[in-house]
Structure formats: C-alpha cells, structure tokens
Write a protein that holds these residues in place. Structure first.
Motif: not given
Ligand code: 5GP
Length: 164
Positions: A33-35, A85-86, A107-108, A113-115
């Motif tokens: 969860i990315l806050s 990390d993602f 943020v999205h 690009d990573h997840v």
C-alpha cells in the motif's frame, strides 16, 4: 460553495472498513500500500489492517507554485520511493481525496513504470478528477473537512510544561 462535507474520526473508521470490504470483494490483494502523505497515511494505515497487508510505503507530494504562480503542479519530494521495491508487485495507492486528481496521477504514473499492477483507493472522489479511482467510498462536489486537518496545529503552552 459554503457546503462542507464533515468527516469525523468515527465515520472515518466506518469508511475505511467499507472501502476495504469493496477492495476485498473485488479480489484485489495488494502486496504494497503506497500512501500519499500526509492525508493518505491515515487511509493507508486503516486499509493495511483491514486488508491484512503489512507492507506500507509512503510518498510525500506537495504542490509547487511556479513563477507567475498560474501553473500549479504537484511534485514528489525526496526521498522518492525506490522503484526496485515495487517491481512485479501489486500496489494500492491510498489517499484521502482525488480533487483535481493531479496528485494521484503523478503517483499513479510513477508506479505504472515499475509495478505489476496498480490501483487507487480514496475516501472521496470529486467529479472533476482526471483520475478515476478503482475504489471510492463516497463521491462529493463539496469541500471536505478531514478530522486530521480541520483544526490548526497545536501551539506550545508557555509555562505549563515542566522540564523533567
Ligand atoms: P488533487 O487536486 O491533486 O486531487 O488534491 C491534492 C490535495 O489537495 C489532496 O490530497 C488534499 O490534501 C487537498 N484537497 C483537495 N480537495 C480537498 C478538500 O475538499 N478538503 C481538504 N481538506 N483538502 C483537499
């Protein structure tokens, strides 16, 4: 408009449970969860317990007013989350409100690009938001008073606090 949407801490607790239930019913099981600080930290903490997710990350986003101050763009402040990390993770972005949606979009797009997969959860979404979140507790067009920011910061009471 003078109309206010007043979120209290008790209603916030209810909102988090309902939002988490919607996410669970949808079958989305985030690894992370990315806050989005600061308001999204409350949402992320609540969702992390309700969804039994023990991996919370944080990104600080602030609006930068450019020269001439007509353009307002949100920027990610250092330290920016480590993309490693993602990698190949299912991420759930958590924030309090999508208003213009610019903060969430920033943020999205960073996550995309990573997840492996990224979805967004907010308590409130306003109709003008350019990001349509997968999970929304309530839609409103009103200004929202959040319980964590409705009161000003505390000030030191001179002479009342004794040194140890
Ligand atoms: P954005 O316009 O990028 O979607 O929202 C950026 C930030 O503005 C939000 O995370 C929130 O901190 C603040 N914000 C936007 N709409 C409201 C609102 O109705 N009430 C409060 N308290 N803050 C808001």
């Amino acid at each position: 408009s003078e109309i206010r949407e007043n979120l209290t801490y008790p209603i916030f607790g209810q909102a988090i449970r309902e939002l988490a239930q919607t996410i669970a019913d949808d079958g989305y099981e985030p690894d992370i969860i990315l806050s989005i600080a600061r308001g999204g930290v409350f949402v992320a903490g609540g969702l992390a317990y309700a969804l039994d997710c023990k991996n919370i990350h944080l990104v600080n986003v602030e609006f930068y007013t450019g020269v001439g101050s007509t353009l307002e763009m949100p920027v990610m402040l250092a330290p920016v989350p480590n993309a490693i990390d993602f990698s190949n993770k299912k991420v759930l972005i958590a924030d309090d409100v999508a208003d213009t949606g610019k903060t969430l979009k920033l943020v999205h797009d960073f996550c995309l690009d990573h997840v492996a997969e990224v979805r967004s959860a907010v308590i409130y979404e306003k109709p003008q938001s350019l990001v349509k979140c997968e999970y929304v507790w309530k839609r409103t067009d009103d200004w929202i008073n959040f319980p964590w920011s409705v009161e000003p910061p505390v000030v030191r009471r001179e002479g009342q606090i004794l040194d140890a």
